[in-house]
Design an enzyme around this catalytic site. Structure first.
Site, PDB file in Angstrom:
ATOM      1  N   GLU A 131       0.787  -1.225   0.000  1.00 46.94           N
ATOM      2  CA  GLU A 131       0.000   0.000   0.000  1.00 46.94           C
ATOM      3  C   GLU A 131       0.824   1.281   0.000  1.00 46.94           C
ATOM      4  O   GLU A 131       0.372   2.314   0.509  1.00 46.94           O
ATOM      5  CB  GLU A 131      -0.930   0.000   1.212  1.00 46.94           C
ATOM      6  CG  GLU A 131      -0.224   0.032   2.570  1.00 46.94           C
ATOM      7  CD  GLU A 131       0.071  -1.328   3.166  1.00 46.94           C
ATOM      8  OE1 GLU A 131       0.289  -1.403   4.386  1.00 46.94           O
ATOM      9  OE2 GLU A 131       0.066  -2.324   2.407  1.00 46.94           O
ATOM     10  N   HIS A 157      -8.235  -3.225  -1.459  1.00 47.28           N
ATOM     11  CA  HIS A 157      -7.582  -3.354  -0.153  1.00 47.28           C
ATOM     12  C   HIS A 157      -6.472  -2.320  -0.010  1.00 47.28           C
ATOM     13  O   HIS A 157      -6.386  -1.629   1.019  1.00 47.28           O
ATOM     14  CB  HIS A 157      -7.030  -4.766   0.018  1.00 47.28           C
ATOM     15  CG  HIS A 157      -6.414  -5.013   1.358  1.00 47.28           C
ATOM     16  ND1 HIS A 157      -7.146  -5.465   2.439  1.00 47.28           N
ATOM     17  CD2 HIS A 157      -5.145  -4.845   1.814  1.00 47.28           C
ATOM     18  CE1 HIS A 157      -6.356  -5.578   3.491  1.00 47.28           C
ATOM     19  NE2 HIS A 157      -5.128  -5.208   3.131  1.00 47.28           N
ATOM     20  N   GLU A 158      -5.620  -2.208  -1.030  1.00 47.49           N
ATOM     21  CA  GLU A 158      -4.512  -1.251  -0.940  1.00 47.49           C
ATOM     22  C   GLU A 158      -5.034   0.178  -0.909  1.00 47.49           C
ATOM     23  O   GLU A 158      -4.467   1.035  -0.220  1.00 47.49           O
ATOM     24  CB  GLU A 158      -3.541  -1.452  -2.103  1.00 47.49           C
ATOM     25  CG  GLU A 158      -3.059  -2.883  -2.316  1.00 47.49           C
ATOM     26  CD  GLU A 158      -2.615  -3.589  -1.036  1.00 47.49           C
ATOM     27  OE1 GLU A 158      -2.121  -2.930  -0.110  1.00 47.49           O
ATOM     28  OE2 GLU A 158      -2.761  -4.825  -0.947  1.00 47.49           O
ATOM     29  N   HIS A 190      -6.118   1.158   2.557  1.00 49.27           N
ATOM     30  CA  HIS A 190      -4.999   1.534   3.414  1.00 49.27           C
ATOM     31  C   HIS A 190      -4.735   3.044   3.393  1.00 49.27           C
ATOM     32  O   HIS A 190      -4.081   3.568   4.309  1.00 49.27           O
ATOM     33  CB  HIS A 190      -3.727   0.803   2.981  1.00 49.27           C
ATOM     34  CG  HIS A 190      -3.515  -0.505   3.658  1.00 49.27           C
ATOM     35  ND1 HIS A 190      -3.370  -0.629   5.027  1.00 49.27           N
ATOM     36  CD2 HIS A 190      -3.382  -1.757   3.151  1.00 49.27           C
ATOM     37  CE1 HIS A 190      -3.170  -1.898   5.336  1.00 49.27           C
ATOM     38  NE2 HIS A 190      -3.183  -2.604   4.226  1.00 49.27           N
ATOM     39  N   GLU A 236      -4.443  -3.787   9.456  1.00 52.38           N
ATOM     40  CA  GLU A 236      -5.031  -4.753   8.538  1.00 52.38           C
ATOM     41  C   GLU A 236      -6.478  -5.099   8.846  1.00 52.38           C
ATOM     42  O   GLU A 236      -7.251  -5.393   7.934  1.00 52.38           O
ATOM     43  CB  GLU A 236      -4.161  -6.011   8.487  1.00 52.38           C
ATOM     44  CG  GLU A 236      -2.759  -5.757   7.943  1.00 52.38           C
ATOM     45  CD  GLU A 236      -2.748  -5.235   6.505  1.00 52.38           C
ATOM     46  OE1 GLU A 236      -3.815  -5.183   5.868  1.00 52.38           O
ATOM     47  OE2 GLU A 236      -1.658  -4.870   6.024  1.00 52.38           O
ATOM     48  N   ASP A 263       7.869 -11.229  10.151  1.00 47.38           N
ATOM     49  CA  ASP A 263       7.631 -11.973   8.907  1.00 47.38           C
ATOM     50  C   ASP A 263       7.286 -13.433   9.191  1.00 47.38           C
ATOM     51  O   ASP A 263       6.528 -14.057   8.441  1.00 47.38           O
ATOM     52  CB  ASP A 263       8.866 -11.907   8.000  1.00 47.38           C
ATOM     53  CG  ASP A 263       9.079 -10.517   7.409  1.00 47.38           C
ATOM     54  OD1 ASP A 263       8.096  -9.765   7.309  1.00 47.38           O
ATOM     55  OD2 ASP A 263      10.227 -10.188   7.072  1.00 47.38           O
ATOM     56  N   TYR A 309      -5.833  -9.562   9.925  1.00 44.59           N
ATOM     57  CA  TYR A 309      -6.782  -9.175   8.883  1.00 44.59           C
ATOM     58  C   TYR A 309      -8.199  -9.625   9.236  1.00 44.59           C
ATOM     59  O   TYR A 309      -9.126  -8.804   9.301  1.00 44.59           O
ATOM     60  CB  TYR A 309      -6.399  -9.824   7.547  1.00 44.59           C
ATOM     61  CG  TYR A 309      -5.109  -9.375   6.925  1.00 44.59           C
ATOM     62  CD1 TYR A 309      -5.103  -8.566   5.796  1.00 44.59           C
ATOM     63  CD2 TYR A 309      -3.880  -9.790   7.428  1.00 44.59           C
ATOM     64  CE1 TYR A 309      -3.924  -8.174   5.185  1.00 44.59           C
ATOM     65  CE2 TYR A 309      -2.686  -9.401   6.830  1.00 44.59           C
ATOM     66  CZ  TYR A 309      -2.708  -8.596   5.709  1.00 44.59           C
ATOM     67  OH  TYR A 309      -1.534  -8.212   5.117  1.00 44.59           O
TER      68      TYR A 309
END
Length: 617
Positions: A285, A309-310, A313, A332, A389, A397
Site C-alpha cells: 500500500e 484493499h490497498e 490503506h 489490517e 515476517d 486481517y
C-alpha cells in the site's frame, strides 16, 4: 536506553527525525546502493542517537554544516556479536547540539528489502530491475533510520540510475534531469555520478509516513493513465500494461466510494505499479504508488479487489498507523473491513460476502497453524524476540475484521460509519496503539464495553464466540456443495455456470484436507482447475492434490513454485510438501524446487520458505 518497539533499536528518549534527504547511486553491477542520508530533527539534540541498520556499511557520519566527522559506533556485519538476528545492528551517533546529521553508507547485495533482478528475470528480458519491499522492518537495510512505525518522516530522494531506465517512488515526481557536479553522496566521485550514461530522477514526499512505506522501483517501466488521479505502470511492455489497464479501469470509482465512506483522500495520486512475478505480496500500500503482483491481473476485473484493499490503506494504515507491529491489526483489520465496504458498493453485497467467507475459512486455518503458538491468534500480540515476517498471517486481517464487524452489528451501520469518520479525522497522520483505539471507542460509543467483551476480542486467543460466519445464498450454496464432495459428488456444470475465481476458491478451501486421489483427478478432468490462470484457484487445487497423494500434479506444482514468488502461494504449497504427513519424496521435491528457484524469490520470501523447512513438523 528506553526502547519501546520490540523490533527497533530506536530510543523513546531521543528525538525522531522529521525529514530525511536521500542521495542514492544505484549500482546494478554490484547489486548495491552508494548513498547518503541527511536526517533532520525538530530541535537540536545533544547526546547519543540510536538508529536501525541491517546489512549496511556505514562509511562516515558527518556534521552537515562543516562536513567534519562525528563520533559513531556501528557493528560491522552479520557475524558481529552486536548484530541481532531480527533487528540487525544499532548505529549509535554522538551529537552535540545538532539538529541534523549526514550519514554516508552502502547497502549490501543481501539487503532484505531490495531485490535486484537480472534482465532474464524480468518480463521484457532486456533490462535489469530493482525494487524495494520495506514492510515490516526492512527499510533499515536500504538506509539507516528509526525503523519503527511510530516514527513518521517526510523525505526527498535523488536517484542516480542508468539512462535507459526510469524510476517510480511512493512520492511526488519532481524531475528527470542530467546529473550535476557536487550533488553526489560523498562516497561517489563526480566523474562516476555525472557519467554520460547516467540520469537523475528526483522525488519528494511531503506527507509524514512510517519508514516501512518508503518504496521505489527502477527498470524499463512504462505507464498509462486510467483515471484523473491514477496511472498504471508496468515492466514488460505493452501487453502487460494493457492487461493491467483493463483490470483496474474502475479504480477512480473505488477512490470516490472510499472518500464517501471514510473522508477525503489525502494523498493526491493513487498510482499503481505491476511488478515482476517475484514480488512477495499481493499488493503493498505504498502511498501514491501501490505495488502489485502480476497475479492480480485475472482478466475479469476481480483482481481489482486487491486494489480495493490497498486503496483502503490510504485511510487505515497509511493515514493512521499501528505504533508497533504488536498492534498490526489496527492496520489490517480496519483495512479489510474498509476494503469489503468498498467492494460491496462497487461490485455488490454478494461479492463482499464471498470475500468474508473466504476470510472466515482462512481464519480457521490460521487457528490450526498456530495451535502450538496461540499468542499469535490474539489481536494484540507480544513479539519480543519474534520476527514479524515469521508470524505474518490472516489473524490481524480476519479477526480484526470480525471485531469491527461485531461492533457494527451492535450499534448499527450508520452509527459505526460516523464513528469511523471521526476516528480517521482524529488520528490522521499519527501512529497509535490498541489501548488508544479502545479508549477512543469507549469514549465515543458509551457502554460498548458492557455490550461486547473487548478484552476477549483483543487479548483472548482463538476465535471469539460472537464472531460470525457470513450469511448469503451463494456462500451457503458453495459450502454445501463442498461438504457433498466427500461422498463423491462433483458439482455439475449447471451448478458452477455462474462461478468465477472467488467461487471456486471458496469451494476448494472448504473441501476436506485430504480426499481420495480419484476424486481429485475427477474434479480436475471436468473443470481443469490445475490449469487455471487464477492462481488463487490453481494453488488451492494443487494443495488439495498434494495432500491427496496425486503425484501426477507434482510437475504443475513445480512450475507454479518457479513461476511466482507471492508468499500467499509459496507458504501453503511448500508447507504441504514438507510438513505434517508429507512423504520423504515430497520433502525432497520441495528442497530441490527451492534450491532451483531460490534466486528468483525476494529475500523476504526466501526467509519464509526457509522457516518452513526449519520448523518441519
Amino acid at each position: 536506553m528506553a526502547p519501546f518497539d520490540p523490533h527497533s533499536f530506536a530510543d523513546s528518549s531521543q528525538p525522531f527525525a522529521t525529514h530525511i534527504s536521500l542521495t542514492l547511486y544505484l549500482d546494478f553491477s554490484g547489486s548495491s546502493i552508494h548513498g547518503s542520508a541527511l536526517l533532520t530533527f525538530p530541535a537540536p539534540h545533544s547526546g547519543p542517537l540510536t538508529l536501525d541498520s541491517r546489512s549496511l556499511t556505514i562509511e562516515s557520519v558527518l556534521d552537515p554544516r562543516s562536513l567534519s566527522p562525528l563520533p559513531f559506533f556501528a557493528s560491522s556485519s552479520t557475524g558481529d556479536s552486536a548484530t541481532d538476528p531480527i533487528k540487525g545492528s544499532p548505529l549509535t551517533i554522538t551529537l552535540a547540539s545538532h539538529s541534523s546529521v549526514l550519514i554516508v553508507f552502502c547497502t549490501s547485495p543481501s539487503s532484505s528489502a531490495l531485490q535486484w533482478l537480472s534482465p532474464a528475470q524480468t518480463f521484457s528480458r532486456y533490462h535489469p530491475f530493482v525494487y524495494t519491499q520495506c514492510q515490516s522492518i526492512h527499510a533499515r537495510s536500504v538506509f539507516p533510520c528509526q525503523d519503527t512505525p511510530a516514527a513518521r518522516i517526510r523525505y526527498s530522494a535523488r536517484l542516480n540510475l542508468p539512462r535507459p531506465l526510469s524510476a517510480v517512488m511512493s512520492a511526488s515526481k519532481v524531475s528527470r534531469r542530467e546529473p550535476v557536479l557536487g550533488e553526489a553522496s560523498p562516497s561517489v566521485p563526480d566523474s562516476v555520478w555525472c557519467s554520460h550514461d547516467r540520469i537523475v530522477e528526483e522525488f519528494s514526499m511531503n506527507q509524514p509516513i512510517p519508514p516501512y512505506l518508503f518504496a521505489f522501483a527502477v527498470g524499463d517501466i512504462d505507464g498509462r493513465d486510467i483515471g484523473p488521479r491514477t496511472r498504471v505502470y508496468a515492466e514488460g511492455g505493452a501487453e502487460v500494461l494493457e492487461a493491467a489497464a483493463r483490470e483496474f479501469a474502475g479504480v477512480e470509482e473505488m477512490v470516490m466510494v472510499g472518500e464517501s465512506l471514510f473522508g477525503p483522500y489525502e494523498w493526491e495520486r493513487f498510482d499503481l505499479l505491476v511488478l515482476p512475478p517475484s514480488f512477495p505480496y499481493g499488493g503493498m500500500e505504498n502511498p501514491r504508488m501501490v505495488f502489485l503482483t502480476p497475479t492480480v491481473i485475472k482478466g475479469d476485473a476481480t483482481g481489482a479487489q486487491v486494489v480495493a484493499h490497498e486503496l483502503a490503506h490510504s485511510w487505515t494504515g497509511n493515514l493512521i498507523t499501528n505504533k508497533t507491529n504488536e498492534d498490526f491489526w489496527l492496520n489490517e483489520g480496519f483495512t479489510t473491513y474498509a476494503e469489503r465496504r468498498i467492494v460491496e458498493v462497487v461490485q455488490g453485497k454478494e461479492r463482499a460476502d464471498l470475500n468474508i467467507g473466504i476470510g472466515w475459512r482462512g481464519l480457521h486455518d490460521e487457528m490450526i497453524r498456530f495451535k502450538d503458538k496461540m499468542e499469535f491468534t490474539k489481536l494484540k500480540t507480544k513479539q519480543e524476540g519474534v520476527d514479524p515476517d515469521d508470524v505474518y498471517s490472516q489473524v490481524p486481517y480476519e479477526k480484526g475484521f470480525q471485531f469491527l464487524w461485531r461492533i457494527e452489528r451492535q450499534i448499527g451501520r450508520p452509527a459505526f460509519d460516523e464513528f469511523l469518520k471521526k476516528y480517521i479525522a482524529t488520528f490522521k497522520f499519527q501512529s497509535i496503539d490498541t489501548d488508544t483505539f479502545l479508549e477512543f471507542l469507549k469514549a465515543n460509543i458509551p457502554g460498548i464495553e458492557n455490550q461486547i467483551n473487548l478484552h476477549l476480542w483483543v487479548n483472548g486467543t482463538g476465535i471469539p464466540p460472537d464472531a460470525m460466519e457470513p450469511v448469503s445464498a451463494i456462500y451457503t450454496e458453495i459450502v454445501s456443495l463442498a461438504r457433498e464432495f466427500i461422498s463423491g459428488k462433483v458439482p455439475t456444470e449447471e451448478e458452477v455456470s455462474h462461478w468465477h475465481g472467488q467461487e471456486w476458491e471458496l469451494y476448494l478451501e472448504n473441501l476436506p484436507n485430504s480426499v481420495e486421489a480419484s476424486q481429485v483427478t475427477a474434479l480436475d478432468s471436468r473443470y481443469r482447475l490445475s490449469e487455471s490462470q487464477d492462481f488463487e484457484v490453481k494453488v488451492a487445487f494443487l494443495q488439495l492434490a498434494i495432500s491427496s497423494g496425486c503425484k501426477e500434479y507434482f510437475a504443475e506444482v513445480e512450475r507454479t513454485l518457479k513461476q511466482v514468488g507471492r508468499m500467499k502461494y509459496l507458504r501453503p504449497l511448500y508447507t504441504t510438501l514438507v510438513q505434517g504427513n508429507a512423504k520423504e519424496e515430497e520433502r525432497l521435491l520441495a528442497k530441490r524446487i527451492y534450491e532451483e528457484a531460490r534466486d528468483f524469490y525476494h529475500p523476504i520470501a526466501r526467509g519464509v520458505v526457509e522457516s518452513i523447512f526449519s520448523t518441519r513438523l
